[in-house]
Scaffold this motif. Sequence first.
Motif, PDB file in Angstrom:
ATOM      1  N   ALA A 139      -6.091  12.009   3.311  1.00 43.02           N
ATOM      2  CA  ALA A 139      -7.084  10.935   3.347  1.00 43.02           C
ATOM      3  C   ALA A 139      -7.530  10.652   4.779  1.00 43.02           C
ATOM      4  O   ALA A 139      -6.722  10.662   5.715  1.00 43.02           O
ATOM      5  N   THR A 140      -8.822  10.371   4.952  1.00 42.24           N
ATOM      6  CA  THR A 140      -9.363   9.983   6.257  1.00 42.24           C
ATOM      7  C   THR A 140     -10.127   8.668   6.190  1.00 42.24           C
ATOM      8  O   THR A 140     -10.431   8.077   7.227  1.00 42.24           O
ATOM      9  N   GLN A 141     -10.440   8.218   4.983  1.00 37.86           N
ATOM     10  CA  GLN A 141     -11.127   6.947   4.770  1.00 37.86           C
ATOM     11  C   GLN A 141     -10.361   6.133   3.732  1.00 37.86           C
ATOM     12  O   GLN A 141      -9.664   6.687   2.879  1.00 37.86           O
ATOM     13  N   TRP A 142     -10.506   4.817   3.794  1.00 38.56           N
ATOM     14  CA  TRP A 142      -9.808   3.962   2.848  1.00 38.56           C
ATOM     15  C   TRP A 142     -10.184   4.296   1.402  1.00 38.56           C
ATOM     16  O   TRP A 142      -9.349   4.191   0.505  1.00 38.56           O
ATOM     17  N   LYS A 143     -11.429   4.707   1.179  1.00 37.27           N
ATOM     18  CA  LYS A 143     -11.845   5.013  -0.191  1.00 37.27           C
ATOM     19  C   LYS A 143     -11.048   6.162  -0.784  1.00 37.27           C
ATOM     20  O   LYS A 143     -10.927   6.293  -2.013  1.00 37.27           O
ATOM     21  N   ASP A 144     -10.465   6.996   0.096  1.00 42.19           N
ATOM     22  CA  ASP A 144      -9.690   8.148  -0.374  1.00 42.19           C
ATOM     23  C   ASP A 144      -8.378   7.743  -1.035  1.00 42.19           C
ATOM     24  O   ASP A 144      -7.774   8.552  -1.752  1.00 42.19           O
ATOM     25  N   ILE A 145      -7.898   6.515  -0.775  1.00 44.50           N
ATOM     26  CA  ILE A 145      -6.633   6.092  -1.384  1.00 44.50           C
ATOM     27  C   ILE A 145      -6.838   4.940  -2.374  1.00 44.50           C
ATOM     28  O   ILE A 145      -5.879   4.308  -2.801  1.00 44.50           O
ATOM     29  N   SER A 146      -8.075   4.662  -2.731  1.00 45.70           N
ATOM     30  CA  SER A 146      -8.350   3.617  -3.718  1.00 45.70           C
ATOM     31  C   SER A 146      -7.608   3.917  -5.018  1.00 45.70           C
ATOM     32  O   SER A 146      -7.596   5.062  -5.490  1.00 45.70           O
ATOM     33  N   GLY A 147      -6.960   2.889  -5.565  1.00 47.43           N
ATOM     34  CA  GLY A 147      -6.202   3.067  -6.794  1.00 47.43           C
ATOM     35  C   GLY A 147      -4.758   3.491  -6.575  1.00 47.43           C
ATOM     36  O   GLY A 147      -3.965   3.493  -7.527  1.00 47.43           O
ATOM     37  N   GLN A 148      -4.391   3.819  -5.335  1.00 48.69           N
ATOM     38  CA  GLN A 148      -3.031   4.241  -5.025  1.00 48.69           C
ATOM     39  C   GLN A 148      -2.145   3.025  -4.693  1.00 48.69           C
ATOM     40  O   GLN A 148      -2.648   1.936  -4.398  1.00 48.69           O
ATOM     41  N   THR A 149      -0.838   3.241  -4.722  1.00 51.59           N
ATOM     42  CA  THR A 149       0.120   2.172  -4.418  1.00 51.59           C
ATOM     43  C   THR A 149       0.651   2.327  -2.996  1.00 51.59           C
ATOM     44  O   THR A 149       1.041   3.423  -2.585  1.00 51.59           O
ATOM     45  N   GLN A 163      -5.843  -5.169  -0.770  1.00 57.11           N
ATOM     46  CA  GLN A 163      -6.023  -4.954  -2.211  1.00 57.11           C
ATOM     47  C   GLN A 163      -7.459  -5.251  -2.632  1.00 57.11           C
ATOM     48  O   GLN A 163      -8.072  -4.490  -3.389  1.00 57.11           O
ATOM     49  N   GLU A 164      -7.969  -6.382  -2.125  1.00 57.04           N
ATOM     50  CA  GLU A 164      -9.300  -6.802  -2.561  1.00 57.04           C
ATOM     51  C   GLU A 164     -10.399  -5.902  -2.009  1.00 57.04           C
ATOM     52  O   GLU A 164     -11.377  -5.616  -2.703  1.00 57.04           O
ATOM     53  N   LYS A 165     -10.263  -5.468  -0.763  1.00 55.79           N
ATOM     54  CA  LYS A 165     -11.328  -4.704  -0.121  1.00 55.79           C
ATOM     55  C   LYS A 165     -11.315  -3.229  -0.485  1.00 55.79           C
ATOM     56  O   LYS A 165     -12.374  -2.605  -0.613  1.00 55.79           O
ATOM     57  N   PHE A 166     -10.101  -2.670  -0.664  1.00 55.97           N
ATOM     58  CA  PHE A 166     -10.011  -1.216  -0.813  1.00 55.97           C
ATOM     59  C   PHE A 166      -9.452  -0.758  -2.157  1.00 55.97           C
ATOM     60  O   PHE A 166      -9.318   0.442  -2.391  1.00 55.97           O
ATOM     61  N   GLY A 167      -9.120  -1.697  -3.035  1.00 53.50           N
ATOM     62  CA  GLY A 167      -8.689  -1.319  -4.374  1.00 53.50           C
ATOM     63  C   GLY A 167      -7.332  -0.652  -4.442  1.00 53.50           C
ATOM     64  O   GLY A 167      -7.056   0.102  -5.394  1.00 53.50           O
ATOM     65  N   VAL A 168      -6.478  -0.913  -3.465  1.00 57.17           N
ATOM     66  CA  VAL A 168      -5.120  -0.367  -3.508  1.00 57.17           C
ATOM     67  C   VAL A 168      -4.204  -1.366  -4.214  1.00 57.17           C
ATOM     68  O   VAL A 168      -4.528  -2.550  -4.340  1.00 57.17           O
ATOM     69  N   THR A 169      -3.069  -0.883  -4.662  1.00 55.39           N
ATOM     70  CA  THR A 169      -2.033  -1.737  -5.228  1.00 55.39           C
ATOM     71  C   THR A 169      -0.927  -1.879  -4.192  1.00 55.39           C
ATOM     72  O   THR A 169      -0.476  -0.879  -3.618  1.00 55.39           O
ATOM     73  N   VAL A 170      -0.498  -3.112  -3.930  1.00 64.04           N
ATOM     74  CA  VAL A 170       0.547  -3.347  -2.933  1.00 64.04           C
ATOM     75  C   VAL A 170       1.857  -3.667  -3.640  1.00 64.04           C
ATOM     76  O   VAL A 170       1.939  -4.580  -4.458  1.00 64.04           O
ATOM     77  N   LEU A 171       2.892  -2.895  -3.302  1.00 59.74           N
ATOM     78  CA  LEU A 171       4.245  -3.112  -3.791  1.00 59.74           C
ATOM     79  C   LEU A 171       5.028  -3.721  -2.632  1.00 59.74           C
ATOM     80  O   LEU A 171       5.318  -3.047  -1.647  1.00 59.74           O
ATOM     81  N   ALA A 172       5.330  -5.018  -2.723  1.00 58.41           N
ATOM     82  CA  ALA A 172       5.893  -5.745  -1.579  1.00 58.41           C
ATOM     83  C   ALA A 172       7.405  -5.929  -1.701  1.00 58.41           C
ATOM     84  O   ALA A 172       7.935  -6.155  -2.788  1.00 58.41           O
TER      85      ALA A 172
END
Length: 279
Positions: A139-149, A163-172
């Motif tokens: 990945a080189t752009q945030w869109k490349d990891i959209s939907g990933q955790t 999460q809101e801007k790039f559509g990632v899931t955060v496991l904290a």
Amino acid sequence: MVTLKSLMAGIGLALVAAAGANAQTLDCGTDTLCKIKAAGVLKIGTKDDYVPWSYRASDGSFKGMEVDIGTKIAEALGVKPEFVKVTSANRFEFLAQGQIDLMIASASDTAERRKVVAFVHPNYYSSGYTVLLPKAVKATQWKDISGQTLCAVQGAWYNKPAQEKFGVTVLAFAGTAETEAAMTQGRCIGLLEDDNQINVRLNNPKWADYHMPLPIEADTPWGMAVRQSDQLAPFGIYIAGSIAQMHRDGTLLKLEGDNGIAKSAYLVRMHESLKDHID
């Protein structure tokens, strides 16, 4: 050159002297600076897992750049520093409830957090957020990891916007060690972290198979925090003067280098803007 300790000779000296007198002859009431002088101890909340800013050494003592800053502030006040472990999730609560007097815990200064505590200006550091990824992830752009955790530390200010801007899931998780373990177990593809922290990791051979390929987002200053009631009281004013002086005389830049941290553009800029023009 004026040093942090000699700052006491000016306005800081008047504030501290007054508080010190109160400590000996009067009830301090709600005057935090007076109480600190009376007790001879400054309680500082900091993390114990955020190398090299604040962490536990092998002997159990606190070490790191933020610990060095807190020690200098306490020494200039003529009191002992007492470091109290806090986490990203509980640091504001500890301060608001009086378990600590001052928080120096890599906390980004945001409008939402100012509703709970008072950030003292000027800020003392700055960082943005990005992702530590295995080199196998191209990945080189945030869109490349959209939907990933992504794994992250609980309470980190950037968890929600990422999460809101790039559509990632955060496991904290509660701390840094837990996030690393989760990533190596395959529970997430990378670590969502401060760019400063990732740069430190990448200087360690342990992380030779990882990289930081995505753009850095939302560069945000870190602030020392006091209780809201202390912001314009003697203690808050003293801390503000201390931070400004450490920018002015280059102390923060020196402590950064002493702890093996690459020189940050923020500290360089602050030193240049506040340094003594006569020197």
